[in-house]
Motif scaffolding. Structure first.
Motif, mmCIF file in Angstrom:
data_model
loop_
_atom_site.group_PDB
_atom_site.id
_atom_site.type_symbol
_atom_site.label_atom_id
_atom_site.label_comp_id
_atom_site.label_asym_id
_atom_site.label_seq_id
_atom_site.Cartn_x
_atom_site.Cartn_y
_atom_site.Cartn_z
ATOM 1 N N TYR A 147 0.835 -1.204 0.000
ATOM 2 C CA TYR A 147 0.000 0.000 0.000
ATOM 3 C C TYR A 147 0.871 1.255 0.000
ATOM 4 O O TYR A 147 0.638 2.199 -0.773
ATOM 5 N N LEU A 148 1.888 1.277 0.868
ATOM 6 C CA LEU A 148 2.765 2.446 0.943
ATOM 7 C C LEU A 148 3.538 2.652 -0.353
ATOM 8 O O LEU A 148 3.756 3.783 -0.787
ATOM 9 N N LYS A 149 3.961 1.562 -0.967
ATOM 10 C CA LYS A 149 4.667 1.638 -2.261
ATOM 11 C C LYS A 149 3.779 2.324 -3.302
ATOM 12 O O LYS A 149 4.225 3.246 -4.002
ATOM 13 N N THR A 150 2.530 1.894 -3.377
ATOM 14 C CA THR A 150 1.599 2.496 -4.343
ATOM 15 C C THR A 150 1.378 3.971 -4.046
ATOM 16 O O THR A 150 1.406 4.815 -4.949
ATOM 17 N N LEU A 151 1.162 4.302 -2.790
ATOM 18 C CA LEU A 151 0.914 5.696 -2.403
ATOM 19 C C LEU A 151 2.114 6.589 -2.726
ATOM 20 O O LEU A 151 1.959 7.667 -3.317
ATOM 21 N N ILE A 152 3.316 6.141 -2.363
ATOM 22 C CA ILE A 152 4.519 6.947 -2.592
ATOM 23 C C ILE A 152 4.778 7.115 -4.083
ATOM 24 O O ILE A 152 5.150 8.204 -4.538
ATOM 25 N N GLU A 153 4.569 6.047 -4.845
ATOM 26 C CA GLU A 153 4.784 6.148 -6.295
ATOM 27 C C GLU A 153 3.780 7.104 -6.931
ATOM 28 O O GLU A 153 4.116 7.835 -7.868
ATOM 29 N N GLU A 154 2.557 7.131 -6.425
ATOM 30 C CA GLU A 154 1.570 8.085 -6.942
ATOM 31 C C GLU A 154 1.953 9.520 -6.606
ATOM 32 O O GLU A 154 1.745 10.430 -7.407
ATOM 33 N N LEU A 155 2.540 9.718 -5.420
ATOM 34 C CA LEU A 155 2.911 11.065 -4.992
ATOM 35 C C LEU A 155 4.184 11.567 -5.659
ATOM 36 O O LEU A 155 4.315 12.758 -5.947
ATOM 37 N N THR A 156 5.137 10.673 -5.901
ATOM 38 C CA THR A 156 6.446 11.091 -6.407
ATOM 39 C C THR A 156 6.662 10.793 -7.882
ATOM 40 O O THR A 156 7.602 11.317 -8.484
#
Length: 280
Positions: A191-200
């Motif tokens: 989940y965190l991987k997906t969120l960070i990739e969407e943000l960065t």
């Protein structure tokens, strides 16, 4: 898409996080930030603070080289709410197993000033999520349930952690307990991987650091035998993620496994050693 309460502009110049009626806006262009603030003010009654010192009860200290989050005031309020101002302090949250020795109490409670520190890093330091994973096999004397514990760091800073009994089944070996813990941590890391990739808009790797060789082999080889084939299917997705190359596995000795702090009572020396790697 993974977090509907976080919004950003297409060019990544502004990010807005909303929690109930509080919001946190970040960006490098103050003119764009002011424009968005003015537009929001036309629709809602808002109060804006430009020099952020607290958010949702979290105290924020900013410097050139780092940012630190802590909750000293909140901790003091909790102590006061439950009339524990004169309670005896302790070096660690729980006495080690079998120990009845009282700890010295002629010192203030020493952890309220500690917080999570995020230091300025090079861009390469933000290319992976590092997960430290540990379990305590059948540690609950009443239910014989095992304990899941993990910490996830990004750019060297702590961003997620967990300490709880494993639901709802009972692990039959230390390898199985660790296997379940790895799967639980992996779900959060994905989940965190997906969120960070969407943000960065940059790829992020997942590195799982484990101190149980049996669990590592079970994930790598996916070998079933009469002692492991009963493990719930919902935890077996971790094997597929490894085979797909989405996660990396690495072994670390127990004495440097920082997640140990979340699975069992530790003595003062080892507790502080692990704690100091997570907060400062």
């Amino acid at each position: 898409m993974s977090e509907p309460c976080i919004l950003k502009t297409k060019d990544n110049s502004l990010t807005l996080a909303i929690y109930v009626d509080d919001g946190l806006l970040t960006g490098q262009d103050t003119r764009k930030m002011k424009k968005l603030q003015d537009n929001l003010g036309k629709e809602f009654k808002i109060t804006a603070v430009t020099s952020l010192k607290t958010f949702l009860g979290i105290e924020i200290k900013r410097d050139i080289d780092y940012m630190k989050l802590k909750q000293s005031s909140y901790a003091a309020q909790i102590v006061e709410r439950f009339n524990m101002e004169n309670s005896v302090s302790a070096y660690t949250p729980i006495l080690t197993n079998g120990s009845t020795k009282e700890e010295p109490n002629d010192f203030p409670k020493p952890t309220e000033h500690l917080g999570i520190k995020y230091e300025a890093k090079e861009s390469k330091d933000f290319e992976e999520l590092v997960c430290y994973i540990d379990s305590d096999y059948a540690g609950d004397p009443e239910t014989r349930k095992s304990t899941t514990g993990y910490v996830i760091l990004y750019g060297g800073g702590l961003i997620s952690w967990c300490s709880r009994k494993q639901p709802p089944l009972i692990a039959w070996s230390s390898t199985e307990a660790e296997f379940i813990t790895v799967a639980e941590c992996c779900k959060q890391a994905l989940y965190l991987k997906t969120l960070i990739e969407e943000l960065t808009s940059k790829p992020v790797r997942i590195k799982l650091t484990i101190d149980n060789q049996g669990a590592i082999e079970l994930i790598k080889n996916g070998v079933e035998n009469k002692r492991s084939k009963h493990i719930d299917l919902r935890y077996r997705f971790i094997i597929d993620k490894y085979r797909q190359g989405i996660i990396e596995l690495s072994y670390c000795p127990t004495d440097v496994q920082v997640a140990d702090i979340f699975t069992k009572p530790l003595g003062n020396t080892k507790f502080n050693k692990n704690r100091d790697k997570l907060v400062s």
